[in-house]
Design a protein around this motif. Sequence first.
Motif, PDB file in Angstrom:
ATOM      1  N   LEU A   1       0.867  -1.177   0.000  1.00  0.00           N
ATOM      2  CA  LEU A   1       0.000   0.000   0.000  1.00  0.00           C
ATOM      3  C   LEU A   1       0.903   1.226   0.000  1.00  0.00           C
ATOM      4  O   LEU A   1       1.634   1.457   0.950  1.00  0.00           O
ATOM      5  CB  LEU A   1      -0.896   0.007   1.246  1.00  0.00           C
ATOM      6  CG  LEU A   1      -1.795   1.225   1.397  1.00  0.00           C
ATOM      7  CD1 LEU A   1      -2.793   1.305   0.274  1.00  0.00           C
ATOM      8  CD2 LEU A   1      -2.513   1.201   2.728  1.00  0.00           C
ATOM      9  N   PRO A   2       0.872   2.002  -1.078  1.00  0.00           N
ATOM     10  CA  PRO A   2       1.735   3.187  -1.100  1.00  0.00           C
ATOM     11  C   PRO A   2       1.312   4.181  -0.014  1.00  0.00           C
ATOM     12  O   PRO A   2       0.119   4.465   0.126  1.00  0.00           O
ATOM     13  CB  PRO A   2       1.513   3.775  -2.498  1.00  0.00           C
ATOM     14  CG  PRO A   2       0.503   2.927  -3.175  1.00  0.00           C
ATOM     15  CD  PRO A   2       0.051   1.856  -2.265  1.00  0.00           C
ATOM     16  N   ILE A   3       2.270   4.656   0.736  1.00  0.00           N
ATOM     17  CA  ILE A   3       1.978   5.605   1.818  1.00  0.00           C
ATOM     18  C   ILE A   3       1.352   6.877   1.239  1.00  0.00           C
ATOM     19  O   ILE A   3       0.543   7.540   1.876  1.00  0.00           O
ATOM     20  CB  ILE A   3       3.263   5.914   2.631  1.00  0.00           C
ATOM     21  CG1 ILE A   3       2.929   6.720   3.888  1.00  0.00           C
ATOM     22  CG2 ILE A   3       4.311   6.632   1.810  1.00  0.00           C
ATOM     23  CD1 ILE A   3       2.296   5.896   4.984  1.00  0.00           C
ATOM     24  N   SER A   4       1.701   7.157  -0.028  1.00  0.00           N
ATOM     25  CA  SER A   4       1.137   8.355  -0.672  1.00  0.00           C
ATOM     26  C   SER A   4      -0.385   8.237  -0.793  1.00  0.00           C
ATOM     27  O   SER A   4      -1.096   9.233  -0.714  1.00  0.00           O
ATOM     28  CB  SER A   4       1.765   8.549  -2.039  1.00  0.00           C
ATOM     29  OG  SER A   4       1.519   7.425  -2.852  1.00  0.00           O
ATOM     30  N   ALA A   5      -0.889   6.992  -0.957  1.00  0.00           N
ATOM     31  CA  ALA A   5      -2.339   6.807  -1.052  1.00  0.00           C
ATOM     32  C   ALA A   5      -2.999   7.136   0.284  1.00  0.00           C
ATOM     33  O   ALA A   5      -4.074   7.741   0.335  1.00  0.00           O
ATOM     34  CB  ALA A   5      -2.657   5.371  -1.460  1.00  0.00           C
ATOM     35  N   VAL A   6      -2.341   6.738   1.378  1.00  0.00           N
ATOM     36  CA  VAL A   6      -2.882   7.021   2.714  1.00  0.00           C
ATOM     37  C   VAL A   6      -2.881   8.531   2.973  1.00  0.00           C
ATOM     38  O   VAL A   6      -3.909   9.120   3.325  1.00  0.00           O
ATOM     39  CB  VAL A   6      -2.042   6.295   3.797  1.00  0.00           C
ATOM     40  CG1 VAL A   6      -2.517   6.678   5.181  1.00  0.00           C
ATOM     41  CG2 VAL A   6      -2.136   4.795   3.600  1.00  0.00           C
ATOM     42  N   ILE A   7      -1.723   9.139   2.754  1.00  0.00           N
ATOM     43  CA  ILE A   7      -1.627  10.584   2.982  1.00  0.00           C
ATOM     44  C   ILE A   7      -2.581  11.327   2.045  1.00  0.00           C
ATOM     45  O   ILE A   7      -3.297  12.232   2.448  1.00  0.00           O
ATOM     46  CB  ILE A   7      -0.174  11.059   2.772  1.00  0.00           C
ATOM     47  CG1 ILE A   7       0.730  10.425   3.832  1.00  0.00           C
ATOM     48  CG2 ILE A   7      -0.078  12.576   2.831  1.00  0.00           C
ATOM     49  CD1 ILE A   7       2.198  10.639   3.587  1.00  0.00           C
ATOM     50  N   GLY A   8      -2.609  10.839   0.781  1.00  0.00           N
ATOM     51  CA  GLY A   8      -3.471  11.474  -0.208  1.00  0.00           C
ATOM     52  C   GLY A   8      -4.936  11.417   0.190  1.00  0.00           C
ATOM     53  O   GLY A   8      -5.646  12.418   0.073  1.00  0.00           O
ATOM     54  N   SER A   9      -5.396  10.271   0.697  1.00  0.00           N
ATOM     55  CA  SER A   9      -6.835  10.190   0.984  1.00  0.00           C
ATOM     56  C   SER A   9      -7.189  10.978   2.250  1.00  0.00           C
ATOM     57  O   SER A   9      -8.282  11.537   2.330  1.00  0.00           O
ATOM     58  CB  SER A   9      -7.329   8.743   1.053  1.00  0.00           C
ATOM     59  OG  SER A   9      -6.417   7.922   1.683  1.00  0.00           O
ATOM     60  N   ILE A  10      -6.264  11.035   3.216  1.00  0.00           N
ATOM     61  CA  ILE A  10      -6.511  11.880   4.387  1.00  0.00           C
ATOM     62  C   ILE A  10      -6.587  13.355   3.958  1.00  0.00           C
ATOM     63  O   ILE A  10      -7.503  14.090   4.338  1.00  0.00           O
ATOM     64  CB  ILE A  10      -5.390  11.699   5.436  1.00  0.00           C
ATOM     65  CG1 ILE A  10      -5.539  10.368   6.150  1.00  0.00           C
ATOM     66  CG2 ILE A  10      -5.387  12.832   6.446  1.00  0.00           C
ATOM     67  CD1 ILE A  10      -6.522  10.368   7.284  1.00  0.00           C
ATOM     68  N   THR A  11      -5.628  13.741   3.122  1.00  0.00           N
ATOM     69  CA  THR A  11      -5.603  15.124   2.655  1.00  0.00           C
ATOM     70  C   THR A  11      -6.869  15.447   1.871  1.00  0.00           C
ATOM     71  O   THR A  11      -7.484  16.497   2.061  1.00  0.00           O
ATOM     72  CB  THR A  11      -4.370  15.357   1.763  1.00  0.00           C
ATOM     73  OG1 THR A  11      -3.235  14.796   2.411  1.00  0.00           O
ATOM     74  CG2 THR A  11      -4.138  16.833   1.513  1.00  0.00           C
ATOM     75  N   PHE A  12      -7.260  14.494   0.997  1.00  0.00           N
ATOM     76  CA  PHE A  12      -8.444  14.731   0.182  1.00  0.00           C
ATOM     77  C   PHE A  12      -9.686  14.854   1.071  1.00  0.00           C
ATOM     78  O   PHE A  12     -10.523  15.738   0.859  1.00  0.00           O
ATOM     79  CB  PHE A  12      -8.613  13.607  -0.846  1.00  0.00           C
ATOM     80  CG  PHE A  12      -9.614  13.918  -1.918  1.00  0.00           C
ATOM     81  CD1 PHE A  12      -9.380  14.937  -2.825  1.00  0.00           C
ATOM     82  CD2 PHE A  12     -10.800  13.210  -2.002  1.00  0.00           C
ATOM     83  CE1 PHE A  12     -10.310  15.247  -3.808  1.00  0.00           C
ATOM     84  CE2 PHE A  12     -11.741  13.505  -2.984  1.00  0.00           C
ATOM     85  CZ  PHE A  12     -11.487  14.519  -3.886  1.00  0.00           C
ATOM     86  N   SER A  13      -9.789  13.982   2.089  1.00  0.00           N
ATOM     87  CA  SER A  13     -10.923  14.074   3.025  1.00  0.00           C
ATOM     88  C   SER A  13     -10.936  15.441   3.699  1.00  0.00           C
ATOM     89  O   SER A  13     -11.980  16.082   3.815  1.00  0.00           O
ATOM     90  CB  SER A  13     -10.822  13.005   4.111  1.00  0.00           C
ATOM     91  OG  SER A  13     -10.690  11.753   3.550  1.00  0.00           O
ATOM     92  N   ALA A  14      -9.763  15.878   4.145  1.00  0.00           N
ATOM     93  CA  ALA A  14      -9.673  17.166   4.828  1.00  0.00           C
ATOM     94  C   ALA A  14     -10.095  18.287   3.883  1.00  0.00           C
ATOM     95  O   ALA A  14     -10.830  19.206   4.277  1.00  0.00           O
ATOM     96  CB  ALA A  14      -8.254  17.399   5.330  1.00  0.00           C
ATOM     97  N   LEU A  15      -9.669  18.187   2.607  1.00  0.00           N
ATOM     98  CA  LEU A  15     -10.038  19.211   1.631  1.00  0.00           C
ATOM     99  C   LEU A  15     -11.539  19.205   1.379  1.00  0.00           C
ATOM    100  O   LEU A  15     -12.160  20.265   1.253  1.00  0.00           O
ATOM    101  CB  LEU A  15      -9.276  18.987   0.321  1.00  0.00           C
ATOM    102  CG  LEU A  15      -7.802  19.370   0.363  1.00  0.00           C
ATOM    103  CD1 LEU A  15      -7.123  19.038  -0.967  1.00  0.00           C
ATOM    104  CD2 LEU A  15      -7.641  20.850   0.666  1.00  0.00           C
ATOM    105  N   VAL A  16     -12.117  17.985   1.321  1.00  0.00           N
ATOM    106  CA  VAL A  16     -13.574  17.888   1.160  1.00  0.00           C
ATOM    107  C   VAL A  16     -14.265  18.598   2.324  1.00  0.00           C
ATOM    108  O   VAL A  16     -15.190  19.387   2.136  1.00  0.00           O
ATOM    109  CB  VAL A  16     -14.008  16.398   1.073  1.00  0.00           C
ATOM    110  CG1 VAL A  16     -15.500  16.257   1.282  1.00  0.00           C
ATOM    111  CG2 VAL A  16     -13.619  15.819  -0.274  1.00  0.00           C
ATOM    112  N   GLY A  17     -13.769  18.342   3.547  1.00  0.00           N
ATOM    113  CA  GLY A  17     -14.337  18.996   4.731  1.00  0.00           C
ATOM    114  C   GLY A  17     -14.194  20.505   4.656  1.00  0.00           C
ATOM    115  O   GLY A  17     -15.132  21.247   4.948  1.00  0.00           O
ATOM    116  N   LEU A  18     -13.022  20.943   4.236  1.00  0.00           N
ATOM    117  CA  LEU A  18     -12.771  22.381   4.127  1.00  0.00           C
ATOM    118  C   LEU A  18     -13.723  23.004   3.118  1.00  0.00           C
ATOM    119  O   LEU A  18     -14.422  23.978   3.400  1.00  0.00           O
ATOM    120  CB  LEU A  18     -11.312  22.620   3.712  1.00  0.00           C
ATOM    121  CG  LEU A  18     -10.910  24.057   3.417  1.00  0.00           C
ATOM    122  CD1 LEU A  18     -10.998  24.895   4.690  1.00  0.00           C
ATOM    123  CD2 LEU A  18      -9.512  24.133   2.847  1.00  0.00           C
TER     124      LEU A  18
END
Lengths: 225, 402
Positions: B363-380
């Motif tokens: 599992l690429p760590i970038s996918a984990v960081i990316g999906s957390i970031t994307f969730s945060a952006l969705v929230g924002l």
Amino acid sequence: MIIKTKNLTKEYEAGSQIVKALNGIDLSVEKGEFISIMGPSGSGKTTLMNIIGCLDSPTNGTYHLNERSVSELDDDELAKIRNEEIGFVFQSFHLLPRSTALENVMLPLKYAGCSENEAIKRSKKVLENVGLQDRVKHSPSELSGGQQQRVAIARALVNKPSILFADEPTGNLDSKTGNEVMNLFKDLNNQGQTIIIITHEDNIASQSNRIITIMDGLIESDTRN
Amino acid sequence: MLIKESLVSAITSIKSNATRSFLTSLAIIIGTAAVIAVIGLGSSAEKALEQSIDDLGGRTLYVSPGQNRRGAVTKGMIPLDIKDAEALARNNEHNWRISPTITRNRQIKFGNANINERVGAYLPIHFNVRGYDLEHGRLFTEDENYGRKRVVVIGSDVPGELKTNVKNILNNEILIAGVSYKVIGILKEEGSTGWQNPDDELYVPLLTGAQRLFGTDKVDSINVGISNDHNIDAVMMTIEEILRAKHDIGPGEDNDFRISDYSQFADLRRQATGIFTALIAGIAGISLIVGGIGVMNIMLVSVTERTREIGLRKALGATQRVIMMQFIVEAILLCIIGGIIGILIGTSLLFLFASLNDWPYALPISAVIGSITFSALVGLFFGIWPAKRAAKMDPAVSLRYE
């Protein structure tokens, strides 16, 4: 002179009609006064409190708070004045239900940018002054009505405001607790705190030094005891 | 301190409406879980593919017969034969390993078992070229090849298919097309490569197969094993030169054989996996956006419910910015919590699928960081509007809101 208003008017648009809530109020308040504002509902006393409490701006007229004109300040500047100069006490206490007494009292200090330690220290001191030193960690639901109102008073006082506004502060309390709260106000006034109470109860008003009656957006009477 | 206050207030609000918060972030949870599982599966599949290519011990080129065309006339398939393979083997410019193959299906008998199975004729070097390892017994030798000996090495599944076991079949005779052959070795399980299963196959020496079993010197294909650092184009050119000379193909005429690269298949598969991953991740991304709309909706409800609280906070000196931050932090937190739960679920799904398929777990760590970031952006993004509404509320009116 803490408060000086000149020809204060406030108009609202209600549908197509324009309602005049204040019709030109001239009011001066000195430091250390204990004032009751009375009047029937719809008389404009709440609107007056909103404006001199900096929750609202007048349509016309001038308002000086501590020699500073506040009638043309923007939202953020008004928020700062409310934070530093004015303490509010409400009929229904308005405490945050899921925060402790201490956290409720700390809130204005947080908005003032105070450090956490300093805020805790000062809030505990004020809670002690209102006799709630052993209720610091309690949430509002664990406190009696009188205790809740005293938390609210502590919160209003924590930033050392120039004026303490109380809107029907005893309206939700039984007469015994109401008297305790009034005694607390009198103590505070004796220590030099300027207090303005909005009330429709004569026996509350009679405990203050000056009674102002509002009718149809105008001061009808202004008497000193 | 204000950020901390916003966080505390957001956590309190989310906790006090736990069910509502959970339902709201469900779309975020599902979206993130899908993104993580699919991206993880994509990279696990790719890693599995890379491992199987590495197992080949470098790269393998595959030379097969082609059609000979002169102008518009097709003169039929021109076969490759053992001599072509020998010609290639004589060249050692690229240090390659040449392994011609002939495979046919033949009837196999052992005891009462009778099956139809693929039989391949190979040089001993084939096992090395394809990276097949021996489990029991031995491989056949060059001498056995030249001697056209009747020996056979079998894939790991063959004993089972013949309803016997390793012990009974090893060093015993089986019948291939009615002629007996001695089983001298059994391979390790290799796993299917997708277009053939080496575990099912029977392996006889090339010349034995050509003469005794199939009666032909025409080979199906010639495997050319090279190490990974070879220039594939130069190798292909050498093969072309040798075979064109051997087949008498004049300048300007087309090759009558084809050279393909196993790793091209791998590339195709990788491409397909990539497209599939992108597609599913895109759909999951849409689910995140839909989740964001849900968050916006519930934040609007929350703002309305807390009108009096907003009025009070303003009366106590909260500026518009402070109120706005409080609600944006709440929306972001809601999405991030959803994202984290989604990642946990997605990772579990990935782990499950990967172990079921015997894939390495990647599992690429970038996918984990990316999906957390994307969730945060969705929230924002979806938190801004409700937060703005809260910030713009008139304190005098909202204090008296019923």
